[in-house]
Motif scaffolding. Structure first.
Motif, short mmCIF file in Angstrom:
data_model
loop_
_atom_site.label_atom_id
_atom_site.label_comp_id
_atom_site.label_asym_id
_atom_site.label_seq_id
_atom_site.Cartn_x
_atom_site.Cartn_y
_atom_site.Cartn_z
N UNK A 1 0.83 -1.22 0.00
CA UNK A 1 0.00 0.00 0.00
C UNK A 1 0.86 1.26 0.00
N UNK A 2 2.00 1.19 0.66
CA UNK A 2 2.91 2.35 0.65
C UNK A 2 3.47 2.58 -0.75
N UNK A 3 3.80 1.49 -1.43
CA UNK A 3 4.34 1.61 -2.78
C UNK A 3 3.29 2.09 -3.79
N UNK A 4 2.03 1.72 -3.54
CA UNK A 4 0.95 2.07 -4.47
C UNK A 4 0.05 3.17 -3.91
N UNK A 5 0.57 3.95 -3.00
CA UNK A 5 -0.25 4.94 -2.30
C UNK A 5 -0.90 5.96 -3.24
N UNK A 6 -0.25 6.27 -4.35
CA UNK A 6 -0.82 7.26 -5.27
C UNK A 6 -2.02 6.72 -6.04
N UNK A 7 -2.22 5.40 -6.01
CA UNK A 7 -3.35 4.80 -6.71
C UNK A 7 -4.50 4.44 -5.76
N UNK A 8 -4.23 4.42 -4.47
CA UNK A 8 -5.23 4.00 -3.49
C UNK A 8 -5.89 5.20 -2.84
N UNK A 9 -7.12 5.00 -2.38
CA UNK A 9 -7.83 6.07 -1.68
C UNK A 9 -7.23 6.25 -0.29
#
Length: 245
Positions: free
Chosen positions: A137-145
């Motif tokens: 989630x930290x790596x994909x934080x820009x895609x997650x709400x």
């Protein structure tokens, strides 16, 4: 609504060995991801335009859900919610088992560490799964709400708390075992304590006498033995009062 989510068996082009190490690998805007549930890997490929699942178990879980947003971002969010729900359900069950095991240990009903070891293994598996999804989630934080990221963080903190408590559980078990051992040692010490005066008298009377009967069976011997018998009785009473017997 039901979304059509592509499922493809793990292709040869998927960098599995690297993803197993780094959990998230980005190449030309495409993310190769590994999540975990019960220690089992679940792979998927994600980009801004497409999301493809490579795990049959994950595909079946997502396919059963009603997803409002069928875009890759919406599906990615839903995947995180599904895994967080599974982890939360398992963690709640582990907390209940922990409390039950704690009561059994403190009441002296657990005599070996097998159940503690098995429970701790399951707790560590839950923590490992939570750690993986937290890192991803930290790596994909820009895609997650923002809500998804907060839920992942909460899940990780609860899993970490459970690991800490499970370590305390093992320490409590060892303390209870040590207390039981101390009780046994106390009783053995008490028995030795009671027989010390008798042993001393036996040593005295072990001396070789010309006439044992006349020497031992007379009023002088009774007077000599009376304090020993009284002392032995007093020792028994004292040890029972301090609950060593």
């Amino acid at each position: 609504m039901k979304c059509k989510i592509p499922f493809v068996e793990l292709p040869n082009s998927f960098p599995k060995s690297d993803v197993d190490v780094y959990r998230v690998l980005e190449e030309d805007g495409k993310y190769y991801i590994r999540l975990e549930l019960d220690g089992k890997p679940m792979y998927l490929t994600f980009s801004a335009n497409e999301i493809v699942l490579h795990s049959k178990e994950l595909y079946e879980m997502v396919s059963r859900e009603e997803i409002d947003d069928c875009s890759p971002l919406g599906i990615l969010d839903e995947i995180f919610y599904i895994i967080l729900y599974q982890l939360g359900t398992k963690r709640t069950q582990l907390f209940l088992e922990f409390d039950n095991l704690f009561d059994l240990i403190t009441s002296g009903k657990i005599k070996d560490s097998k159940r503690i070891i098995l429970l701790r293994k399951r707790i560590l598996t839950n923590y490992s799964d939570s750690t993986v999804i937290y890192y991803v989630s930290r790596r994909l934080s820009k895609f997650l709400s923002a809500e998804s990221i907060e839920d992942v963080k909460f899940n990780y903190e609860r899993a970490e708390l459970l690991v800490t408590r499970s370590g305390d559980l093992y320490n409590i078990y060892l303390t209870e075992v040590q207390n039981d051992l101390n009780e046994i040692i106390k009783k053995l010490t008490s028995i030795s304590f009671i027989f010390m005066p008798i042993t001393a008298i036996a040593s005295i009377y072990a001396v070789d006498y010309t006439n044992v009967y006349n020497t031992l069976i007379n009023w002088q011997s009774l007077i000599f033995l009376s304090p020993v018998l009284i002392l032995t009785v007093l020792l028994v009473i004292y040890l029972r009062r301090i609950k060593w017997l």
